[in-house]
Design an enzyme around this catalytic site. Structure first.
Site, PDB file in Angstrom:
ATOM      1  CG  ASP A  13      -1.776   1.183   1.373  1.00  0.00           C
ATOM      2  OD1 ASP A  13      -2.480   1.510   0.403  1.00  0.00           O
ATOM      3  OD2 ASP A  13      -1.750   1.814   2.440  1.00  0.00           O
ATOM      4  CG  ASP A  15      -1.953   7.882   0.427  1.00  0.00           C
ATOM      5  OD1 ASP A  15      -0.930   7.883  -0.271  1.00  0.00           O
ATOM      6  OD2 ASP A  15      -2.947   8.582   0.167  1.00  0.00           O
ATOM      7  CG  ASP A 193      -2.141   2.631   6.428  1.00  0.00           C
ATOM      8  OD1 ASP A 193      -2.535   3.692   6.942  1.00  0.00           O
ATOM      9  OD2 ASP A 193      -2.273   2.384   5.216  1.00  0.00           O
TER      10      ASP A 193
END
Length: 249
Positions: A13, A15, A193
């Site tokens: 991922d 961001d 996250d």
């Protein structure tokens, strides 16, 4: 534990994971990015961002030409080496952006849901800020599911895409391409996250859950500590921490 000499494939991922959630800085992960590239280990970026945004980030990170997964799995960019594929260079999965916009605008007209969309550059999904109650959100999600769409939460925003798409389906498809072309599937490691990273992290052999800002966290189907590592640090420092955990530098 695998070694860097083994066949490996990284799904990451952006961001809040490889990029700092506030500044987009990735320098804490720079050492590992260089090490992985030195060992010719592919790093497949996997994000809710658009393809254009992903390509710019790939250039910054020195990952040009590798596959990436955009719009939470609704868009897959193929490896430039796979130019024999009839659909190269990009696959669009499921319902296109314009059709999703039409559906959710009709739902807003019919039921009065409150949200703000970002509609300019997506190819097969819609990103929005939800401005209504949790109860209305549940009703909205149910209405979307009845129409073959799904509502997923990222680190900052909510995203709508075809229910048949997703980061997990995109990873499965890319894994199959690596298997067909290389004759074997590398050990896969994923890092994320946000709640929308759960399908990514459930789809890989080894998972790194980066400390995030979302209050709900990430609920995984298999949170075995032999497979999953939860970092103490957020963002790219957590990215580095996760790789430190699984591999010797």
């Amino acid at each position: 534990m695998p070694s860097l000499e083994d066949p490996l494939l990284i799904y990451s991922d952006l961001d809040g994971t490889l990029l700092d959630i506030h500044t987009y800085d990735w320098q804490p992960a720079a050492g590992w990015l260089e090490t992985l590239q030195d060992h010719q280990i592919p790093i497949v970026l996997c994000s809710s961002k658009t393809a254009a945004e992903m390509q710019a980030i790939q250039r910054d990170l020195g990952l040009d030409g590798l596959p990436f997964i955009a719009e939470n799995g609704a868009v897959i960019q193929l490896d430039v080496r796979w130019n024999d594929h009839p659909d190269a260079p990009r696959l669009i999965s499921g319902v296109p952006h314009a059709d999703i916009v039409q559906v959710i605008n009709q739902l807003r007209t019919d039921a009065g849901y409150k949200f703000t969309t970002f509609d300019e550059v997506h190819e097969a999904s819609v990103t929005l800020i939800w401005r209504d109650s949790d109860e209305e959100m549940a009703a909205f999600e149910t209405a979307l599911e009845a129409l073959g769409l799904k509502f997923v939460q990222g680190a900052r925003f909510w995203h709508i895409l075809d229910a048949r798409g997703g980061k997990d389906q995109a990873i499965s498809w890319l894994n199959e391409q690596y298997l067909q072309r290389d004759g074997m599937l590398p050990t896969t490691l994923g890092l994320g996250d946000g709640p929308n990273d759960a399908p990514l992290l459930d789809s890989v052999d080894l998972a790194v859950v980066i400390k995030g800002i979302n209050r709900q966290g990430i609920q995984l189907k298999n949170d075995d500590p032999q497979r999953v590592y939860h970092t103490q640090q957020p963002g790219p420092a957590g990215w580095r921490e996760g790789l430190d955990h699984f591999f010797s530098s």
